[in-house]
Design a protein around this motif. Structure first.
Motif, PDB file in Angstrom:
ATOM      1  N   ARG A  51       0.834  -1.186   0.000  1.00  0.00           N
ATOM      2  CA  ARG A  51       0.000   0.000   0.000  1.00  0.00           C
ATOM      3  C   ARG A  51       0.875   1.244   0.000  1.00  0.00           C
ATOM      4  O   ARG A  51       1.962   1.253   0.547  1.00  0.00           O
ATOM      5  N   LYS A  52       0.333   2.315  -0.592  1.00  0.00           N
ATOM      6  CA  LYS A  52       1.103   3.551  -0.763  1.00  0.00           C
ATOM      7  C   LYS A  52       0.630   4.610   0.225  1.00  0.00           C
ATOM      8  O   LYS A  52      -0.562   4.854   0.375  1.00  0.00           O
ATOM      9  N   ILE A  53       1.604   5.264   0.853  1.00  0.00           N
ATOM     10  CA  ILE A  53       1.319   6.347   1.794  1.00  0.00           C
ATOM     11  C   ILE A  53       2.018   7.609   1.308  1.00  0.00           C
ATOM     12  O   ILE A  53       3.195   7.589   0.946  1.00  0.00           O
ATOM     13  N   LEU A  54       1.278   8.701   1.312  1.00  0.00           N
ATOM     14  CA  LEU A  54       1.830  10.016   1.020  1.00  0.00           C
ATOM     15  C   LEU A  54       2.124  10.703   2.351  1.00  0.00           C
ATOM     16  O   LEU A  54       1.211  10.916   3.153  1.00  0.00           O
ATOM     17  N   VAL A  55       3.394  10.998   2.602  1.00  0.00           N
ATOM     18  CA  VAL A  55       3.812  11.689   3.816  1.00  0.00           C
ATOM     19  C   VAL A  55       3.981  13.166   3.469  1.00  0.00           C
ATOM     20  O   VAL A  55       4.796  13.514   2.612  1.00  0.00           O
ATOM     21  N   VAL A  56       3.209  14.020   4.134  1.00  0.00           N
ATOM     22  CA  VAL A  56       3.269  15.463   3.879  1.00  0.00           C
ATOM     23  C   VAL A  56       3.783  16.139   5.144  1.00  0.00           C
ATOM     24  O   VAL A  56       3.047  16.308   6.124  1.00  0.00           O
ATOM     25  N   GLU A  57       5.055  16.484   5.116  1.00  0.00           N
ATOM     26  CA  GLU A  57       5.752  17.080   6.264  1.00  0.00           C
ATOM     27  C   GLU A  57       6.863  17.956   5.716  1.00  0.00           C
ATOM     28  O   GLU A  57       7.679  17.482   4.930  1.00  0.00           O
ATOM     29  N   ASP A  58       6.881  19.234   6.137  1.00  0.00           N
ATOM     30  CA  ASP A  58       7.873  20.155   5.597  1.00  0.00           C
ATOM     31  C   ASP A  58       9.246  20.027   6.253  1.00  0.00           C
ATOM     32  O   ASP A  58      10.244  20.434   5.662  1.00  0.00           O
ATOM     33  N   GLU A  59       9.329  19.445   7.438  1.00  0.00           N
ATOM     34  CA  GLU A  59      10.619  19.233   8.081  1.00  0.00           C
ATOM     35  C   GLU A  59      11.260  17.995   7.455  1.00  0.00           C
ATOM     36  O   GLU A  59      10.819  16.869   7.697  1.00  0.00           O
ATOM     37  N   LYS A  60      12.290  18.215   6.639  1.00  0.00           N
ATOM     38  CA  LYS A  60      12.885  17.133   5.850  1.00  0.00           C
ATOM     39  C   LYS A  60      13.337  15.951   6.702  1.00  0.00           C
ATOM     40  O   LYS A  60      13.070  14.804   6.352  1.00  0.00           O
ATOM     41  N   LEU A  61      14.011  16.204   7.808  1.00  0.00           N
ATOM     42  CA  LEU A  61      14.503  15.109   8.643  1.00  0.00           C
ATOM     43  C   LEU A  61      13.348  14.270   9.183  1.00  0.00           C
ATOM     44  O   LEU A  61      13.405  13.036   9.162  1.00  0.00           O
ATOM     45  N   LEU A  62      12.289  14.919   9.638  1.00  0.00           N
ATOM     46  CA  LEU A  62      11.133  14.180  10.145  1.00  0.00           C
ATOM     47  C   LEU A  62      10.442  13.422   9.020  1.00  0.00           C
ATOM     48  O   LEU A  62      10.049  12.261   9.177  1.00  0.00           O
ATOM     49  N   ASN A  63      10.288  14.059   7.863  1.00  0.00           N
ATOM     50  CA  ASN A  63       9.692  13.395   6.701  1.00  0.00           C
ATOM     51  C   ASN A  63      10.500  12.149   6.346  1.00  0.00           C
ATOM     52  O   ASN A  63       9.934  11.069   6.146  1.00  0.00           O
TER      53      ASN A  63
END
Length: 118
Positions: free
Chosen positions: A3-15
């Protein structure tokens, strides 16, 4: 097929950290770092679930969720450091499936995702 998940987070390290953990948990992951890209990625990749931060460049997460709801009923799990009642209410009004704090353990996050995707 994973399954595919889209991760939307502007902090690159956390993303990157979340994306890596989800990949090791047998999910395919795509990432976006701002609101406009998140909407486009949701259209392009048709994810099975979206992890969405509230505070994003270009568009707030609430607006991203509203835009996605115009073309998709994909589960949207808000993952944010904002924990007040008003923010949670706005997220659910925008189409959130659930709302979690960023202080959550990643293994618990994966269990929550598994529950939502059942």
């Amino acid at each position: 097929m994973n399954r595919k998940i889209l991760v939307v987070e502007d902090e690159k390290l956390l993303n990157d950290t979340i994306s890596t953990f989800l990949t090791y948990s047998n999910y395919d992951v795509v990432s976006a770092y701002d609101g406009i890209s998140a909407v486009e990625m949701a259209k392009q990749h048709n994810p099975d679930l979206i992890l969405l931060d509230v505070m994003l460049p270009c568009m707030l997460g609430y607006d991203v969720a509203k835009a996605i709801r115009k073309f998709s009923s994909v589960p949207i799990l808000f993952l944010t450091s904002i924990e007040d009642k008003e923010s949670k209410q706005k997220a659910f009004e925008a189409g959130a499936t659930d709302y979690l704090s960023k202080s959550i353990d990643l293994s618990v996050l994966v269990e929550k995702i598994n529950q939502i995707l059942k």
